[in-house]
Design a protein around this motif. Structure first.
Motif, PDB file in Angstrom:
ATOM      1  N   MET A   1       0.853  -1.191   0.000  1.00 14.47           N
ATOM      2  CA  MET A   1       0.000   0.000   0.000  1.00 14.47           C
ATOM      3  C   MET A   1       0.890   1.241   0.000  1.00 14.47           C
ATOM      4  SD  MET A   1      -3.305   0.634   2.375  1.00 14.47           S
ATOM      5  CE  MET A   1      -2.391   0.079   3.807  1.00 14.47           C
ATOM      6  N   LYS A   2       0.547   2.201  -0.852  1.00 12.88           N
ATOM      7  CA  LYS A   2       1.336   3.421  -0.963  1.00 12.88           C
ATOM      8  C   LYS A   2       1.181   4.267   0.300  1.00 12.88           C
ATOM      9  CE  LYS A   2       2.589   5.470  -5.304  1.00 12.88           C
ATOM     10  NZ  LYS A   2       2.165   6.185  -6.493  1.00 12.88           N
ATOM     11  N   CYS A   3       2.313   4.711   0.841  1.00 15.09           N
ATOM     12  CA  CYS A   3       2.282   5.549   2.042  1.00 15.09           C
ATOM     13  C   CYS A   3       2.789   6.943   1.701  1.00 15.09           C
ATOM     14  CB  CYS A   3       3.163   4.954   3.131  1.00 15.09           C
ATOM     15  SG  CYS A   3       2.532   3.389   3.738  1.00 15.09           S
ATOM     16  N   ASP A   6       6.157   7.629   0.216  1.00 18.71           N
ATOM     17  CA  ASP A   6       6.410   7.263  -1.185  1.00 18.71           C
ATOM     18  C   ASP A   6       6.089   8.378  -2.183  1.00 18.71           C
ATOM     19  OD1 ASP A   6       6.946   4.706  -0.164  1.00 18.71           O
ATOM     20  OD2 ASP A   6       4.811   4.183  -0.275  1.00 18.71           O
TER      21      ASP A   6
ATOM     22  N   GLU B  97       4.259   6.673   7.584  1.00 18.61           N
ATOM     23  CA  GLU B  97       3.663   5.363   7.313  1.00 18.61           C
ATOM     24  C   GLU B  97       2.158   5.454   7.044  1.00 18.61           C
ATOM     25  OE1 GLU B  97       5.033   6.365  10.170  1.00 18.61           O
ATOM     26  OE2 GLU B  97       3.906   5.701  11.931  1.00 18.61           O
ATOM     27  N   THR B  98       1.609   6.691   7.009  1.00 15.67           N
ATOM     28  CA  THR B  98       0.179   6.852   6.738  1.00 15.67           C
ATOM     29  C   THR B  98      -0.126   6.478   5.289  1.00 15.67           C
ATOM     30  OG1 THR B  98       0.210   8.738   8.233  1.00 15.67           O
ATOM     31  CG2 THR B  98      -1.748   8.471   6.859  1.00 15.67           C
ATOM     32  N   PRO B  99      -1.099   5.581   5.062  1.00 17.79           N
ATOM     33  CA  PRO B  99      -1.440   5.237   3.675  1.00 17.79           C
ATOM     34  C   PRO B  99      -2.029   6.444   2.939  1.00 17.79           C
ATOM     35  CG  PRO B  99      -2.367   3.633   5.231  1.00 17.79           C
ATOM     36  CD  PRO B  99      -1.861   4.784   6.041  1.00 17.79           C
ATOM     37  N   VAL B 100      -1.624   6.612   1.689  1.00 16.73           N
ATOM     38  CA  VAL B 100      -2.171   7.703   0.876  1.00 16.73           C
ATOM     39  C   VAL B 100      -3.694   7.599   0.825  1.00 16.73           C
ATOM     40  CG1 VAL B 100      -2.267   8.658  -1.463  1.00 16.73           C
ATOM     41  CG2 VAL B 100      -0.072   7.967  -0.493  1.00 16.73           C
ATOM     42  N   LYS B 101      -4.207   6.396   0.753  1.00 14.96           N
ATOM     43  CA  LYS B 101      -5.660   6.196   0.716  1.00 14.96           C
ATOM     44  C   LYS B 101      -6.349   6.792   1.943  1.00 14.96           C
ATOM     45  CE  LYS B 101      -7.016   2.548  -2.373  1.00 14.96           C
ATOM     46  NZ  LYS B 101      -7.104   3.678  -3.314  1.00 14.96           N
ATOM     47  N   TRP B 102      -5.677   6.708   3.082  1.00 14.42           N
ATOM     48  CA  TRP B 102      -6.259   7.260   4.310  1.00 14.42           C
ATOM     49  C   TRP B 102      -6.382   8.780   4.187  1.00 14.42           C
ATOM     50  CZ3 TRP B 102      -5.656  10.535   8.457  1.00 14.42           C
ATOM     51  CH2 TRP B 102      -6.455  10.272   9.578  1.00 14.42           C
ATOM     52  N   GLU B 131       8.096   9.178  12.325  1.00 12.94           N
ATOM     53  CA  GLU B 131       7.471   7.854  12.352  1.00 12.94           C
ATOM     54  C   GLU B 131       7.018   7.511  13.775  1.00 12.94           C
ATOM     55  OE1 GLU B 131       9.447   5.324   9.719  1.00 12.94           O
ATOM     56  OE2 GLU B 131       8.538   3.475  10.482  1.00 12.94           O
TER      57      GLU B 131
END
Lengths: 290, 290
Positions: A1-3, A6, B97-102, B131
């Motif tokens: 999953m992209k973070c 990235d 580390e936060t997902p882009v989707k979030w 982090e």
């Protein structure tokens, strides 16, 4: 999953803001501030910004300097539009182990910055973050600029002189915590007819292309003309970031007279090149910065 | 050394803000919003607020709900002054580390809240925290209220009817992430001549004394009249907090007519007691909450 690690911030913000209605904003996201036209009187400038322990300041930094920096960064954005500060709101998110003395020092720095440069504290909130989390200081606020003196990033034209205030590079040695937001200089530049302006927070190498792109121009710069902080290499001067100096594009016919009348007590204004029709002509060893 | 965990937020804020010049603020810190009088037209409301992962929402909460909550808390403060939202700025401080989707979900919630209740996003910034640090979402913004319809906490008079919108308690089961800021109700109450108002974020037991103290009054409340969320004990209804309902003081001569004309589609308005000259007369088992 992209973070988040990235992808870059510019890409993310662009993605996130897509689809938001811009309402009656005069200027939306993408410039140093958003601009609201209340229909009469001065235009209003809106800005939010945050600094984080371990990212923008070291936890052992003097609290008053951290408070100064948090506010001064926002004032620097008002300066970059030719404006002045009006109302500032400060949100402080701190872990429970933070000494009360540190928070008092933080607010002392906030107050000193507002007393020095103007602006009224119109909201203050403290909230807890879990133990061990980084402190976050978020400052949002409103500035204003006289109609006709607003300077965006996008107004530059080929032939304009590119100039910067002060000296660049090496901010990490201390200036990044105690810099002077260039409010007087920015207002002066707005009055003298500067066509494009921004503040240098990420370093000239990253910020110049943003102004150039927003103005739909090219540029020609001479790295030997870039005013460096004593001891700074060219690499540091264009790459370090956190200079909080102004980068400005001035019509050539206004440059000479403007420089002659430039008040002595202001930070120096130094020509570093020109806006051109397209492309980037570089001299003096810039290539690897872009 | 004294740390933040050793002192309360109210005490700290009071200490920190002492000595700040209030400039030309119509109403300074201490109410739901600060108020600026631009000299003509609507009064302007200024507010900043933040929510923190692990404090105001669980890290596993749906991102869109978190975004909704971050904005709705500020809108609720505009509601508490009789106002409406105008310009909102969102600063998001997130670990790498936060997902882009979030983050996309978060902004979806922010947008949905603004589309539903009004207000323009006029600034968005994302910044990194180290982090493992808690995410912080800070929302600052500006609302407005018609001159003459502004309701402060301090305007209540002995004899005024005390009332609340909606039902109290048990917000943690879900309402705290999806509540409706009572903007229409607050505006209506401002027009009908409510004399004091605030939103209930810390629970009636903590918030009522704040309004009463600001108004320089006493109070008489009947706990049996407090509208409770289904399944909520009295203790939960007055102590849970995060209701985001309005607490309002209405002149007795306006109460009956106001209630009769109260639009059906609004949240219920329920009398819970009265403002008095002094002291707190309690009935129905309140004593241990104050």
């Amino acid at each position: 999953m992209k973070c988040l690690r990235d992808i870059g911030e510019d890409a993310l913000i662009g993605k996130l803001l897509k689809g938001f209605p811009s309402g009656n904003l005069h200027t939306g996201p993408g410039d140093d501030c958003a601009v609201v036209d209340p229909g009469r009187g001065r235009l209003r400038l809106l800005k939010t910004d945050a600094i984080v322990a371990g990212v923008h300041f070291l936890p052992e930094a003097a609290a008053a300097k951290v408070g100064w920096k948090a506010v001064a960064r926002v004032l620097s954005d008002f300066a970059a539009m030719g404006g002045r500060p009006e109302y500032l709101m400060v949100t402080v998110a701190l872990p429970p182990e933070t000494p009360v003395k540190w928070v008092e020092g933080l607010y002392r720095g906030i107050r000193r910055c507002l007393e020095t440069h103007g602006g009224v504290l119109s909201g203050g909130e403290t909230t807890a973050v879990p133990e061990g989390s980084a402190a976050v200081i978020s400052v949002a606020g409103e500035g204003s600029v006289a109609r006709g003196e607003l300077v965006l990033r996008s107004g530059g034209k080929p032939g304009d002189v590119l100039a910067v205030t002060g000296r660049l590079g090496g901010s990490i040695a201390g200036k990044h915590l105690s810099f002077t937001p260039r409010l007087l200089e920015g207002q002066w530049l707005g009055r003298m007819g500067a066509r494009a302006m921004m503040d240098l927070s990420d370093g000239l190498a990253k910020d110049l292309p943003r102004l150039v792109k927003a103005s739909g121009c090219g540029f020609e710069v001479n790295s030997e003309w870039v005013p460096r902080t004593r001891g700074s290499s060219l690499e540091k001067a264009v790459g370090d970031g956190e200079d909080y100096e102004l980068l400005v594009a001035i019509p050539p016919q206004k440059w000479e007279a403007g420089l002659k009348e430039w008040p002595e007590e202001f930070a120096n204004l130094t020509k570093i090149g020109f806006l051109t029709n397209e492309g980037g002509e570089l001299s003096g060893g810039w290539e690897h910065f872009f």
